[in-house]
Design an enzyme around this catalytic site. Structure first.
Site, PDB file in Angstrom:
ATOM      1  N   HIS A 266      36.961  39.094  33.329  1.00 58.82           N
ATOM      2  CA  HIS A 266      35.662  39.310  33.970  1.00 58.82           C
ATOM      3  C   HIS A 266      34.757  38.110  33.725  1.00 58.82           C
ATOM      4  O   HIS A 266      34.772  37.148  34.475  1.00 58.82           O
ATOM      5  CB  HIS A 266      35.051  40.607  33.419  1.00 58.82           C
ATOM      6  CG  HIS A 266      33.814  41.064  34.130  1.00 58.82           C
ATOM      7  ND1 HIS A 266      33.320  40.461  35.264  1.00 58.82           N
ATOM      8  CD2 HIS A 266      32.952  42.090  33.862  1.00 58.82           C
ATOM      9  CE1 HIS A 266      32.225  41.093  35.665  1.00 58.82           C
ATOM     10  NE2 HIS A 266      31.972  42.078  34.835  1.00 58.82           N
ATOM     11  N   HIS A 307      39.350  34.228  44.754  1.00 61.33           N
ATOM     12  CA  HIS A 307      38.555  35.264  44.106  1.00 61.33           C
ATOM     13  C   HIS A 307      39.164  36.620  44.433  1.00 61.33           C
ATOM     14  O   HIS A 307      39.632  36.846  45.555  1.00 61.33           O
ATOM     15  CB  HIS A 307      37.094  35.203  44.592  1.00 61.33           C
ATOM     16  CG  HIS A 307      36.135  35.961  43.733  1.00 61.33           C
ATOM     17  ND1 HIS A 307      35.979  37.325  43.842  1.00 61.33           N
ATOM     18  CD2 HIS A 307      35.285  35.557  42.755  1.00 61.33           C
ATOM     19  CE1 HIS A 307      35.063  37.733  42.975  1.00 61.33           C
ATOM     20  NE2 HIS A 307      34.637  36.678  42.294  1.00 61.33           N
ATOM     21  N   ASP A 365      32.843  30.215  39.734  1.00 58.14           N
ATOM     22  CA  ASP A 365      33.185  29.946  38.333  1.00 58.14           C
ATOM     23  C   ASP A 365      33.615  28.496  38.137  1.00 58.14           C
ATOM     24  O   ASP A 365      33.330  27.883  37.102  1.00 58.14           O
ATOM     25  CB  ASP A 365      34.298  30.885  37.876  1.00 58.14           C
ATOM     26  CG  ASP A 365      33.887  32.342  37.944  1.00 58.14           C
ATOM     27  OD1 ASP A 365      32.837  32.668  37.377  1.00 58.14           O
ATOM     28  OD2 ASP A 365      34.594  33.145  38.568  1.00 58.14           O
TER      29      ASP A 365
END
Length: 430
Positions: A266, A307, A365
Protein backbone atom coordinates in the site's frame (compact mmCIF):
# COMPACT_ATOMS: atom_id res chain seq x y z
CA UNK A 1 -31.26 4.59 -6.48
CA UNK A 2 -33.36 2.61 -9.03
CA UNK A 3 -36.08 -0.02 -9.11
CA UNK A 4 -33.88 -2.50 -10.98
CA UNK A 5 -33.60 -6.03 -9.59
CA UNK A 6 -31.13 -8.90 -9.90
CA UNK A 7 -32.30 -12.50 -9.68
CA UNK A 8 -30.19 -15.11 -7.90
CA UNK A 9 -31.20 -18.67 -8.81
CA UNK A 10 -30.44 -21.39 -6.27
CA UNK A 11 -30.33 -24.59 -8.30
CA UNK A 12 -30.38 -27.01 -5.36
CA UNK A 13 -33.38 -25.37 -3.69
CA UNK A 14 -35.07 -24.56 -6.98
CA UNK A 15 -35.82 -21.04 -5.80
CA UNK A 16 -34.99 -17.52 -6.91
CA UNK A 17 -34.04 -14.57 -4.72
CA UNK A 18 -34.60 -11.01 -5.92
CA UNK A 19 -31.91 -8.52 -4.96
CA UNK A 20 -32.21 -4.74 -5.39
CA UNK A 21 -29.78 -2.95 -7.72
CA UNK A 22 -28.66 0.58 -6.85
CA UNK A 23 -27.18 3.14 -9.22
CA UNK A 24 -24.78 5.84 -8.08
CA UNK A 25 -24.21 9.21 -9.72
CA UNK A 26 -21.61 7.58 -11.97
CA UNK A 27 -19.93 4.18 -11.97
CA UNK A 28 -21.15 0.57 -12.01
CA UNK A 29 -24.49 -0.48 -10.55
CA UNK A 30 -24.37 -2.22 -7.17
CA UNK A 31 -26.29 -5.35 -6.20
CA UNK A 32 -27.54 -5.22 -2.59
CA UNK A 33 -26.84 -8.67 -1.11
CA UNK A 34 -27.73 -7.70 2.46
CA UNK A 35 -30.89 -9.82 2.47
CA UNK A 36 -28.95 -13.03 1.77
CA UNK A 37 -28.24 -13.51 5.49
CA UNK A 38 -31.93 -14.21 6.04
CA UNK A 39 -31.52 -17.09 3.58
CA UNK A 40 -28.47 -18.34 5.51
CA UNK A 41 -26.23 -17.31 2.60
CA UNK A 42 -23.17 -15.05 2.41
CA UNK A 43 -21.20 -13.79 -0.57
CA UNK A 44 -17.54 -14.76 -0.98
CA UNK A 45 -15.26 -11.92 -2.12
CA UNK A 46 -11.65 -12.14 -0.86
CA UNK A 47 -10.18 -8.67 -0.53
CA UNK A 48 -13.66 -7.16 -1.05
CA UNK A 49 -12.62 -6.21 -4.60
CA UNK A 50 -16.18 -6.65 -5.90
CA UNK A 51 -17.99 -5.39 -2.81
CA UNK A 52 -19.13 -1.84 -2.04
CA UNK A 53 -18.66 -1.57 1.71
CA UNK A 54 -20.32 1.84 2.00
CA UNK A 55 -22.05 4.69 0.24
CA UNK A 56 -19.83 7.75 -0.18
CA UNK A 57 -19.87 11.19 -1.82
CA UNK A 58 -16.17 12.00 -1.45
CA UNK A 59 -14.03 10.42 -4.17
CA UNK A 60 -14.72 8.57 -7.41
CA UNK A 61 -12.25 6.53 -9.47
CA UNK A 62 -12.68 5.07 -12.94
CA UNK A 63 -9.59 2.96 -13.38
CA UNK A 64 -10.33 2.04 -16.99
CA UNK A 65 -10.50 5.68 -18.10
CA UNK A 66 -7.86 7.04 -15.70
CA UNK A 67 -10.30 9.32 -13.86
CA UNK A 68 -9.97 10.50 -10.25
CA UNK A 69 -12.54 12.97 -8.90
CA UNK A 70 -12.64 14.65 -5.49
CA UNK A 71 -16.20 15.82 -4.83
CA UNK A 72 -16.61 15.85 -8.64
CA UNK A 73 -13.48 17.86 -9.43
CA UNK A 74 -10.80 16.15 -11.59
CA UNK A 75 -7.52 15.64 -9.77
CA UNK A 76 -5.46 17.27 -12.52
CA UNK A 77 -7.51 20.48 -12.24
CA UNK A 78 -7.06 20.54 -8.47
CA UNK A 79 -3.33 19.90 -8.77
CA UNK A 80 -2.89 22.64 -11.36
CA UNK A 81 -5.14 25.32 -9.88
CA UNK A 82 -5.66 24.54 -6.19
CA UNK A 83 -3.43 23.69 -3.24
CA UNK A 84 -3.43 21.11 -0.47
CA UNK A 85 -5.35 23.06 2.18
CA UNK A 86 -8.03 24.16 -0.28
CA UNK A 87 -8.40 20.51 -1.30
CA UNK A 88 -8.61 19.59 2.39
CA UNK A 89 -11.52 22.00 2.77
CA UNK A 90 -13.17 20.47 -0.30
CA UNK A 91 -12.84 16.92 1.01
CA UNK A 92 -14.06 17.84 4.50
CA UNK A 93 -16.96 20.11 3.56
CA UNK A 94 -17.95 18.99 0.07
CA UNK A 95 -17.54 22.34 -1.70
CA UNK A 96 -14.69 24.65 -2.64
CA UNK A 97 -14.33 27.51 -0.14
CA UNK A 98 -14.92 31.19 -0.74
CA UNK A 99 -11.88 33.39 -0.15
CA UNK A 100 -13.20 34.24 3.32
CA UNK A 101 -13.87 30.58 4.17
CA UNK A 102 -10.42 29.60 2.89
CA UNK A 103 -8.58 32.24 4.92
CA UNK A 104 -10.47 31.25 8.05
CA UNK A 105 -9.73 27.55 7.45
CA UNK A 106 -6.01 28.20 6.91
CA UNK A 107 -5.90 30.31 10.06
CA UNK A 108 -7.54 27.59 12.13
CA UNK A 109 -5.12 24.94 10.82
CA UNK A 110 -2.14 27.19 11.55
CA UNK A 111 -3.36 27.72 15.11
CA UNK A 112 -3.37 23.96 15.71
CA UNK A 113 0.09 23.07 14.35
CA UNK A 114 1.83 22.74 17.74
CA UNK A 115 1.54 19.53 19.75
CA UNK A 116 1.33 19.24 23.51
CA UNK A 117 4.81 19.71 24.98
CA UNK A 118 4.63 16.40 26.85
CA UNK A 119 4.35 14.57 23.52
CA UNK A 120 8.03 15.39 23.02
CA UNK A 121 8.87 13.01 25.87
CA UNK A 122 7.16 10.12 24.05
CA UNK A 123 10.01 10.01 21.57
CA UNK A 124 12.52 9.15 24.28
CA UNK A 125 10.78 5.80 24.70
CA UNK A 126 11.72 4.74 21.16
CA UNK A 127 15.09 3.51 19.95
CA UNK A 128 16.94 6.09 17.93
CA UNK A 129 16.98 3.76 14.92
CA UNK A 130 13.25 2.94 15.09
CA UNK A 131 11.45 3.12 11.76
CA UNK A 132 9.65 6.49 11.53
CA UNK A 133 6.34 4.73 10.76
CA UNK A 134 6.64 2.75 14.00
CA UNK A 135 7.06 6.00 15.91
CA UNK A 136 4.26 7.64 13.93
CA UNK A 137 1.80 4.87 14.80
CA UNK A 138 2.52 5.18 18.50
CA UNK A 139 2.49 8.96 18.78
CA UNK A 140 -0.65 9.53 16.69
CA UNK A 141 -2.49 6.85 18.65
CA UNK A 142 -1.54 8.66 21.85
CA UNK A 143 -3.08 11.98 20.76
CA UNK A 144 -6.43 11.00 22.28
CA UNK A 145 -4.73 11.03 25.69
CA UNK A 146 -3.92 14.71 25.22
CA UNK A 147 -6.93 16.03 23.32
CA UNK A 148 -9.78 14.26 25.09
CA UNK A 149 -11.88 17.43 25.11
CA UNK A 150 -13.15 16.63 21.60
CA UNK A 151 -13.77 12.88 21.64
CA UNK A 152 -17.58 12.84 21.60
CA UNK A 153 -18.05 11.43 18.10
CA UNK A 154 -21.79 12.21 18.20
CA UNK A 155 -20.95 15.91 18.52
CA UNK A 156 -20.47 17.52 15.10
CA UNK A 157 -18.31 20.30 16.54
CA UNK A 158 -16.06 17.78 18.31
CA UNK A 159 -15.58 15.92 15.03
CA UNK A 160 -14.67 19.18 13.29
CA UNK A 161 -12.11 20.13 15.96
CA UNK A 162 -10.58 16.65 15.76
CA UNK A 163 -10.29 17.07 11.97
CA UNK A 164 -8.51 20.41 12.39
CA UNK A 165 -6.12 18.98 14.94
CA UNK A 166 -5.23 15.97 12.83
CA UNK A 167 -4.64 17.89 9.59
CA UNK A 168 -2.56 20.46 11.49
CA UNK A 169 -0.53 18.24 13.81
CA UNK A 170 0.32 15.24 11.62
CA UNK A 171 3.04 17.19 9.70
CA UNK A 172 4.52 18.35 13.01
CA UNK A 173 4.64 14.78 14.33
CA UNK A 174 6.04 13.50 11.01
CA UNK A 175 8.88 16.03 11.12
CA UNK A 176 9.55 15.13 14.76
CA UNK A 177 9.90 11.47 13.72
CA UNK A 178 12.58 12.50 11.22
CA UNK A 179 14.42 14.82 13.60
CA UNK A 180 14.44 12.14 16.29
CA UNK A 181 16.10 9.66 13.90
CA UNK A 182 18.84 12.18 13.02
CA UNK A 183 19.51 13.40 16.55
CA UNK A 184 18.72 16.99 15.64
CA UNK A 185 16.49 19.17 17.85
CA UNK A 186 12.77 19.28 17.12
CA UNK A 187 11.70 22.42 15.27
CA UNK A 188 8.58 24.25 16.36
CA UNK A 189 6.16 25.14 13.57
CA UNK A 190 6.39 28.61 12.06
CA UNK A 191 2.86 29.76 11.33
CA UNK A 192 4.06 32.53 9.03
CA UNK A 193 4.78 29.82 6.48
CA UNK A 194 2.41 27.89 4.24
CA UNK A 195 1.50 24.28 5.06
CA UNK A 196 4.17 22.71 2.85
CA UNK A 197 6.78 25.39 3.66
CA UNK A 198 6.21 24.77 7.35
CA UNK A 199 6.72 21.05 6.87
CA UNK A 200 10.04 21.57 5.08
CA UNK A 201 11.04 24.06 7.78
CA UNK A 202 10.34 21.50 10.54
CA UNK A 203 12.11 18.77 8.55
CA UNK A 204 15.30 20.56 7.56
CA UNK A 205 15.50 23.71 9.67
CA UNK A 206 17.70 24.12 12.74
CA UNK A 207 17.64 26.63 15.62
CA UNK A 208 21.01 27.95 14.42
CA UNK A 209 19.74 29.94 11.46
CA UNK A 210 16.53 30.96 9.70
CA UNK A 211 15.01 28.40 7.35
CA UNK A 212 15.33 29.10 3.63
CA UNK A 213 12.50 27.37 1.79
CA UNK A 214 12.63 27.08 -1.99
CA UNK A 215 9.22 27.95 -3.53
CA UNK A 216 9.76 25.19 -6.11
CA UNK A 217 10.36 22.54 -3.45
CA UNK A 218 7.44 23.81 -1.37
CA UNK A 219 5.17 23.63 -4.42
CA UNK A 220 6.31 20.07 -5.17
CA UNK A 221 5.71 19.02 -1.56
CA UNK A 222 2.26 20.62 -1.62
CA UNK A 223 1.45 18.63 -4.76
CA UNK A 224 2.64 15.41 -3.17
CA UNK A 225 0.27 16.04 -0.25
CA UNK A 226 -2.59 16.99 -2.59
CA UNK A 227 -2.18 14.06 -4.97
CA UNK A 228 -2.21 11.63 -2.04
CA UNK A 229 -5.07 13.30 -0.16
CA UNK A 230 -7.66 10.60 -0.91
CA UNK A 231 -8.07 7.56 -3.11
CA UNK A 232 -11.51 6.16 -2.37
CA UNK A 233 -11.96 2.88 -0.42
CA UNK A 234 -8.35 1.66 -0.37
CA UNK A 235 -6.95 -0.57 2.38
CA UNK A 236 -6.07 2.20 4.84
CA UNK A 237 -9.29 4.18 4.29
CA UNK A 238 -11.35 1.02 4.70
CA UNK A 239 -9.39 0.31 7.89
CA UNK A 240 -10.22 3.78 9.25
CA UNK A 241 -13.90 3.22 8.46
CA UNK A 242 -13.91 -0.26 10.01
CA UNK A 243 -12.21 0.99 13.18
CA UNK A 244 -14.57 3.95 13.31
CA UNK A 245 -17.61 1.73 12.95
CA UNK A 246 -16.94 0.45 16.47
CA UNK A 247 -17.22 4.00 17.84
CA UNK A 248 -13.46 4.38 18.35
CA UNK A 249 -12.15 7.93 18.71
CA UNK A 250 -10.78 9.67 15.58
CA UNK A 251 -7.15 9.68 16.73
CA UNK A 252 -7.23 5.90 17.22
CA UNK A 253 -8.91 5.47 13.83
CA UNK A 254 -6.26 7.52 12.03
CA UNK A 255 -3.53 5.56 13.84
CA UNK A 256 -5.18 2.40 12.46
CA UNK A 257 -5.04 3.91 8.98
CA UNK A 258 -1.34 4.64 9.41
CA UNK A 259 -0.75 1.00 10.40
CA UNK A 260 -2.51 -0.22 7.25
CA UNK A 261 -0.64 2.28 5.09
CA UNK A 262 2.68 0.96 6.39
CA UNK A 263 2.28 -2.25 4.41
CA UNK A 264 4.60 -2.47 1.39
CA UNK A 265 1.66 -3.31 -0.89
CA UNK A 266 0.00 0.00 0.00
CA UNK A 267 1.97 3.01 1.23
CA UNK A 268 5.38 1.51 0.61
CA UNK A 269 5.16 1.74 -3.18
CA UNK A 270 7.31 4.87 -3.59
CA UNK A 271 9.79 3.42 -1.11
CA UNK A 272 9.92 0.29 -3.28
CA UNK A 273 10.77 2.47 -6.29
CA UNK A 274 13.95 3.70 -4.60
CA UNK A 275 14.85 0.19 -3.48
CA UNK A 276 14.49 -0.98 -7.09
CA UNK A 277 16.73 1.84 -8.33
CA UNK A 278 19.32 0.86 -5.72
CA UNK A 279 19.12 -2.77 -6.87
CA UNK A 280 19.72 -1.78 -10.50
CA UNK A 281 22.63 0.32 -9.30
CA UNK A 282 23.91 1.75 -12.57
CA UNK A 283 22.52 2.99 -15.89
CA UNK A 284 24.57 0.35 -17.70
CA UNK A 285 22.43 -2.39 -16.10
CA UNK A 286 19.03 -0.98 -17.12
CA UNK A 287 18.67 -3.09 -20.26
CA UNK A 288 19.33 -6.21 -18.18
CA UNK A 289 16.59 -5.34 -15.70
CA UNK A 290 14.13 -4.27 -18.40
CA UNK A 291 14.64 -7.67 -20.05
CA UNK A 292 13.98 -9.34 -16.70
CA UNK A 293 10.80 -7.31 -16.27
CA UNK A 294 9.56 -8.57 -19.66
CA UNK A 295 10.37 -12.20 -18.77
CA UNK A 296 7.24 -13.87 -17.34
CA UNK A 297 9.41 -16.51 -15.65
CA UNK A 298 11.47 -13.92 -13.78
CA UNK A 299 9.98 -12.68 -10.45
CA UNK A 300 11.58 -9.23 -10.84
CA UNK A 301 9.13 -6.40 -11.39
CA UNK A 302 9.76 -2.75 -12.19
CA UNK A 303 8.23 -0.77 -9.34
CA UNK A 304 6.43 2.50 -10.04
CA UNK A 305 5.02 1.43 -13.42
CA UNK A 306 1.35 0.65 -13.97
CA UNK A 307 -1.24 0.68 -11.20
CA UNK A 308 -3.64 -1.85 -9.70
CA UNK A 309 -6.59 0.51 -10.05
CA UNK A 310 -5.69 2.49 -13.17
CA UNK A 311 -5.72 0.23 -16.23
CA UNK A 312 -4.85 3.07 -18.58
CA UNK A 313 -2.77 5.79 -16.88
CA UNK A 314 -2.52 7.26 -13.42
CA UNK A 315 -4.11 10.74 -13.70
CA UNK A 316 -1.90 11.98 -10.88
CA UNK A 317 1.33 11.03 -12.66
CA UNK A 318 1.35 13.77 -15.32
CA UNK A 319 1.21 16.57 -12.74
CA UNK A 320 3.74 14.81 -10.52
CA UNK A 321 6.11 14.46 -13.49
CA UNK A 322 5.95 18.24 -14.00
CA UNK A 323 6.92 18.75 -10.37
CA UNK A 324 9.73 16.19 -10.65
CA UNK A 325 11.18 18.01 -13.66
CA UNK A 326 10.92 21.37 -11.86
CA UNK A 327 12.62 20.02 -8.73
CA UNK A 328 15.50 18.41 -10.61
CA UNK A 329 16.04 21.62 -12.59
CA UNK A 330 15.89 23.76 -9.43
CA UNK A 331 18.42 21.59 -7.59
CA UNK A 332 20.64 21.15 -10.65
CA UNK A 333 21.05 17.45 -9.91
CA UNK A 334 23.08 15.86 -12.71
CA UNK A 335 25.35 13.30 -11.11
CA UNK A 336 23.03 11.34 -8.83
CA UNK A 337 23.21 7.74 -10.14
CA UNK A 338 19.76 6.72 -8.86
CA UNK A 339 18.04 9.69 -10.45
CA UNK A 340 19.89 8.98 -13.70
CA UNK A 341 18.51 5.44 -13.64
CA UNK A 342 15.02 6.76 -12.94
CA UNK A 343 15.13 9.20 -15.86
CA UNK A 344 16.29 6.48 -18.25
CA UNK A 345 13.59 4.07 -17.06
CA UNK A 346 11.00 6.80 -17.61
CA UNK A 347 12.19 7.28 -21.20
CA UNK A 348 12.01 3.53 -21.89
CA UNK A 349 8.52 3.17 -20.37
CA UNK A 350 7.18 6.01 -22.51
CA UNK A 351 8.78 4.76 -25.75
CA UNK A 352 9.06 0.95 -25.56
CA UNK A 353 6.24 -0.93 -27.33
CA UNK A 354 6.12 -3.54 -24.56
CA UNK A 355 5.40 -0.98 -21.84
CA UNK A 356 2.98 0.96 -24.04
CA UNK A 357 1.01 -2.18 -25.02
CA UNK A 358 0.84 -3.29 -21.38
CA UNK A 359 0.00 0.30 -20.32
CA UNK A 360 2.85 0.23 -17.82
CA UNK A 361 3.22 3.98 -17.59
CA UNK A 362 5.14 5.65 -14.75
CA UNK A 363 2.71 6.22 -11.88
CA UNK A 364 2.48 8.75 -9.05
CA UNK A 365 4.73 6.64 -6.81
CA UNK A 366 7.52 6.68 -9.39
CA UNK A 367 7.61 10.46 -9.63
CA UNK A 368 7.00 11.16 -5.94
CA UNK A 369 9.91 8.85 -5.11
CA UNK A 370 12.17 10.84 -7.43
CA UNK A 371 11.07 14.15 -5.87
CA UNK A 372 11.52 13.01 -2.29
CA UNK A 373 14.94 11.54 -3.07
CA UNK A 374 16.02 14.78 -4.75
CA UNK A 375 14.83 16.92 -1.83
CA UNK A 376 16.92 14.82 0.53
CA UNK A 377 14.20 12.95 2.37
CA UNK A 378 15.32 9.44 3.39
CA UNK A 379 13.47 6.43 2.04
CA UNK A 380 12.22 5.47 5.50
CA UNK A 381 10.23 8.73 5.60
CA UNK A 382 8.42 8.22 2.29
CA UNK A 383 5.41 6.43 3.78
CA UNK A 384 5.26 8.94 6.64
CA UNK A 385 4.84 11.73 4.08
CA UNK A 386 2.16 9.67 2.33
CA UNK A 387 0.36 9.51 5.69
CA UNK A 388 0.57 13.29 6.08
CA UNK A 389 -1.21 13.82 2.77
CA UNK A 390 -3.76 11.02 3.27
CA UNK A 391 -4.84 12.11 6.77
CA UNK A 392 -7.50 14.48 5.45
CA UNK A 393 -8.99 11.74 3.28
CA UNK A 394 -9.14 9.38 6.22
CA UNK A 395 -10.81 11.92 8.48
CA UNK A 396 -13.27 12.95 5.73
CA UNK A 397 -14.38 9.33 5.27
CA UNK A 398 -14.55 8.78 9.03
CA UNK A 399 -16.69 11.89 9.49
CA UNK A 400 -18.96 10.96 6.57
CA UNK A 401 -19.58 7.56 8.12
CA UNK A 402 -20.17 8.85 11.66
CA UNK A 403 -22.49 11.59 10.33
CA UNK A 404 -24.77 9.06 8.62
CA UNK A 405 -26.44 5.78 9.43
CA UNK A 406 -23.76 3.19 10.03
CA UNK A 407 -23.35 -0.11 11.78
CA UNK A 408 -20.31 -1.87 13.16
CA UNK A 409 -18.39 -3.71 10.47
CA UNK A 410 -18.70 -7.49 10.64
CA UNK A 411 -17.38 -9.33 7.57
CA UNK A 412 -18.34 -12.98 7.15
CA UNK A 413 -16.19 -15.94 6.19
CA UNK A 414 -16.11 -19.19 4.27
CA UNK A 415 -15.19 -21.62 7.03
CA UNK A 416 -13.08 -24.59 5.88
CA UNK A 417 -11.78 -25.84 9.24
CA UNK A 418 -12.87 -28.86 11.30
CA UNK A 419 -16.53 -29.48 11.96
CA UNK A 420 -17.51 -29.95 15.62
CA UNK A 421 -15.53 -32.68 17.38
CA UNK A 422 -15.17 -33.85 20.96
CA UNK A 423 -12.22 -33.02 23.17
CA UNK A 424 -9.87 -35.96 23.80
CA UNK A 425 -7.91 -36.01 27.10
CA UNK A 426 -4.14 -35.95 26.63
CA UNK A 427 -3.68 -39.48 27.98
CA UNK A 428 -5.94 -40.90 25.27
CA UNK A 429 -4.42 -39.04 22.34
CA UNK A 430 -2.42 -41.31 20.05
Amino acid sequence: MTNKKAKLSLSEQGTDIELPIYSGTIGPDVVDVGSLTSQNLFTYDPGFVSTASCESQITYIDGEKGILLHRGYPIDQLAESSNYLETCYLLLYGELPSSEEYEKFVSVIQNHTMVHEQIRTFFNGFRRDAHPMAVMCGVVGALSAFYHDSLDISNERHREIAAYRLVAKIPTIAAMCYKFSTGQPFMYPDNRLSYSENFLHMMFGTPCEPSKISPTLAKAMDRIFLLHADHEQNASTSTVRLAGSSGANPFACIAAGIVALWGPSHGGANEAVLEMLQEIGDVSRIDEYVARAKDKEDPFRLMGFGHRVYKNFDPRAKVMKESADEVLQELGIENDPLLAIAKRLEEIALEDDYFISKKLYPNVDFYSGIILKAIGIPTSMFTVIFAVGRTVGWIAHWNEMISGNYRIGRPRQLYTGHAQRDFVPMKKRS
